[in-house]
Structure formats: structure tokens, C-alpha cells
Write an enzyme that holds these catalytic residues in place. Sequence first.
Site, PDB file in Angstrom:
ATOM      1  CG  HIS A 172      10.493   3.106   1.401  1.00  0.00           C
ATOM      2  ND1 HIS A 172       9.721   3.115   0.276  1.00  0.00           N
ATOM      3  CD2 HIS A 172      11.438   2.165   1.191  1.00  0.00           C
ATOM      4  CE1 HIS A 172      10.171   2.203  -0.578  1.00  0.00           C
ATOM      5  NE2 HIS A 172      11.215   1.615  -0.030  1.00  0.00           N
ATOM      6  CE1 TYR A 259      24.482   2.403  -2.860  1.00  0.00           C
ATOM      7  CE2 TYR A 259      23.651   2.529  -0.630  1.00  0.00           C
ATOM      8  CZ  TYR A 259      23.427   2.389  -1.983  1.00  0.00           C
ATOM      9  OH  TYR A 259      22.149   2.241  -2.434  1.00  0.00           O
TER      10      TYR A 259
END
Length: 497
Positions: A172, A259
Site C-alpha cells: 500500500h 535501500y
Amino acid sequence: MANFKIAIIGAGSVGFTRTLVRDILCVPELHDIEVALTDINERNLGMIAEILNRMISANGLPTKISATTDRREALAGARYVINCTRIGGLEAFAEDIRIPLRYGVDQCVGDTLCAGGILYGQRSIAALLDFCRDIRAVAEPGARLLNYANPMAMNTWAAIDYGGVDTIGLCHGIQHGWKQIAEVLGAEDPHEIEYVCTGINHQTWYVDIRWRGRRVPAEELLAAYERHPVISRQEKVRIDVLRRFGVYSTESNGHLSEYLPWYRKRPDEIARWIDLSDWIHGETGGCLRVCTEGRNWFEHEFPQYLASSSRIIDPARRTVEHASYIIEALETGRVYRGHFNVKNNGLISNLPADAIVESTGFVDRLGLNMVAGLSLSDACAAPCIASINVQRMSVKAAVTGDLDLLKQAVLNDPLVGAVCMPDEVWQMVDEMVVAQAAWLPQYAGAIEGAKRRLANATVRRRDWAGAARLPVRSVEEIRTAQRTGNETVAPDEQIVA
């Protein structure tokens, strides 16, 4: 409409399961179904079954709720299977954060990539392949798996390539980012903003943003973010990437920071890029803290949750979670447009074909129809490709139990590689597999060797809590925060994906 069965694995995730089922029951055609709950935690399973049965009774619905710790019984005859498990629970999650910190790797979430996410994938994939075997054996032929469990890309990759089950990965983050974009631009209604995203899970990009049909240029979006009095402080990593790449990331500041190799590699620099007003903006181990608080909160507040489940279901309050809309589209033919995690195979022209990508598509009675031929800018594609290479190795390691390949995957992780030397990575992975051996059956033959190496360890470790660690709050502290208006969402509803 003929009734059918939806099975939810990991249904003891009480807040999330309640949300998913309530969303499904917002659709009249989906009332006459069975929802089969399964979890290894019998107590949590009983609590969520009680909540859902109270909800169904209060709304006068024919929906049947069943609950069992026997997974195959829950899966028997299921048309849809929803996976929202956290393999190893908070105990293993704590090790995903604690052990890498000893080697200087500071994670906010640790559930998708980096050392924590890769080890989480090893635990998850071992269990997920068991789920897939059961689905193939006892579920309705052609049953679809809707995977909410992280690490999203690795799990979906394993389920498709090695599990043999039709799988769609769901997250989401894109919908939450859309609402934020609407806020900074000053849109009165978020639905004035239309968008297309493409990339990989948690590294997806808003490649086309339109406000009332007018395309919003990167310069305008950047200016809107820089002048927002609150979000400009909370999303410093995302804004910096937007400034340099010309594209906004779908993922939160905390997620995105772990990341990439640039923002969390120097302890004295981390505070410059994060914000502690909410865990999701980059707090060390922030997700673990909130999940721990949520578990404790629910233990104390269960009577209130049970009482509130008697409220009438309001379709206007249906959430943005994909699952109910996908099932509605497949069963009724109403078209649903969203962003889904699937095999690439040319959907994004400059990412590897075998990768799991998160991109735009439509669902109707005929199935999932993805938009093909999209592409990313070189700047956005580069970190995605680096992550995909790590994911590919991680999935293979999880399936084969190849400890050397697992170490190579962790070594090639962008943030780990920015922080650690190879000998540190080798020792860190040994320490993690030993600590998590109970959830890593594929590495059973490698554990004793890892223990021997650790007994003769030469790499120095540190006792470090991280650059921005906050303590777990008590239930009373959370209540005080709510009374003073500093917290408006109950901890168990701060859903992570």
C-alpha cells in the site's frame, strides 16, 4: 453470486486481518462467503475470530468465519489465499535489527532488503513454499495467492518460480504516497491527482503525475515539497532523490534510506537525513518498535476492540488495501486499477525480465491485465537493478540452502556494501543464521559450521544501539500521547508493507 472461500494465513495479525475482512464485507456480492483464518498462534486466532464474528452478527451478514491452526484445513477448497505472515515473529525481527547493528548496519525497517530483509526472506520463503504445496494440493484449482508478506519481491518471486502458484504481490505504499503528493500540491481532494507508478516494490517511482489532467513537472513537485512546513522535514531522503533524479519515490523516507548506499552509511550523518517525529521517517529499528508497541497495546485494549466491532460497516470507510478490490473485480467484473507485484517479462523494458516488478495494471473478470512497455529513467533503473540482483541471489539461496550464496547476496546489498568489509559480512551472516536457526530449515546442515566459525571469530563487533534508536513505549505512554494529540492512530493499525 455463488459462495466461495477466502483463506487468510497469518490471520493472528489482528489489526490487519480485521481491516482486510471489513473491506471485503463492504462489497454486497462478497457477503455470502467463508473466511477461513489460520495461524500458529491459537490465542490471537481466537481473538480475531471473536472480533469478526461480532462484526458479522452486528451487521446481519451470512458470512461464515472459521478458525484453525491446521493450515491445510483452512486452505481446503479456497479460491483466494491471503498471506500476511511474519515468519519468526518479533523475536526473529529483533535479530534482523540487533545483529547488523553490531557490524555498523543501521536499518529503519529491515524487512525488504539490507541484511534484515534478506534474512527475513530466508525465513519467509522456507514457509511460503510449504504454503504453496498445500495450496496446490487442497485449494480450489487455479487458486490465487495474494501476498502481503514482506520481503514482497522475494516472496512473490519464490511463489511464482518455485511454488507454482498464481501469485500477486500487494503493497500500500503507492496509495499512501499519492495522498502525500495531493497534500503538498494543495489539492482539495486527493482524487484530483492521477498517477502512474513503476519500478520494484519499495523502489517504485511516480513516473507520471497529473492534477486535474495537467501533468505536474518535477520542478513544481520539488518546490511543493520544499515549501511544505512539515513534510519538508520528514522526507529529506525522498526530496533529495527527487532533486537529483527528477522523480519521486513511492516509499517512505525510512524505507528508501536503507535501500540506497548513501544516506545511512556514516553514523554521524544519519541524523541529517531522518526525522524522529514518526518511526517511518528513518528511526533506527523504528518498525520493530512500533510492532512491539502494537502487540502490547492490543493485549491491553482487546475489550475495546471487541466492543467497537459491533459498529455498522460503512463502505465509505473502505481502505486503500488492494485485496478486496481485486477479489471484487474478479468476481463481479467491476474494473479495478492499481499497482501490483508480478513477473516483469517486458512490462518495464529496462529492468530484467525475470524480476518481480511493481507496476500499473487493471483487474476485471478476465484477470489481471498489466500495462506493458513502460520504462524508467537510467537514474531510477540503476538502484532497482542493483536490488534485483540481490533479490535473485537471495531467492536462490533460500530455495537451495546455499550459505555461501546467501553471504554473497548480503555482500552485494547496497547499504551493507557501503558499510561492511567482506569478512564482516561473512561473520554477520553466520551470526544471523545461528540466531535464527529455528526458522531456517534449509540451512540445518550449515549451522554447526557457522557456530564453529563464530567460536573463533576475529572480526570485532560493537555494542551499538544505532544512530537514532528510541525506546519501546509502555501502553500508558501511548495513552498519554493520544490524550495530548501527539498520536491519533492506534499502534496495531500502523500497518507496515
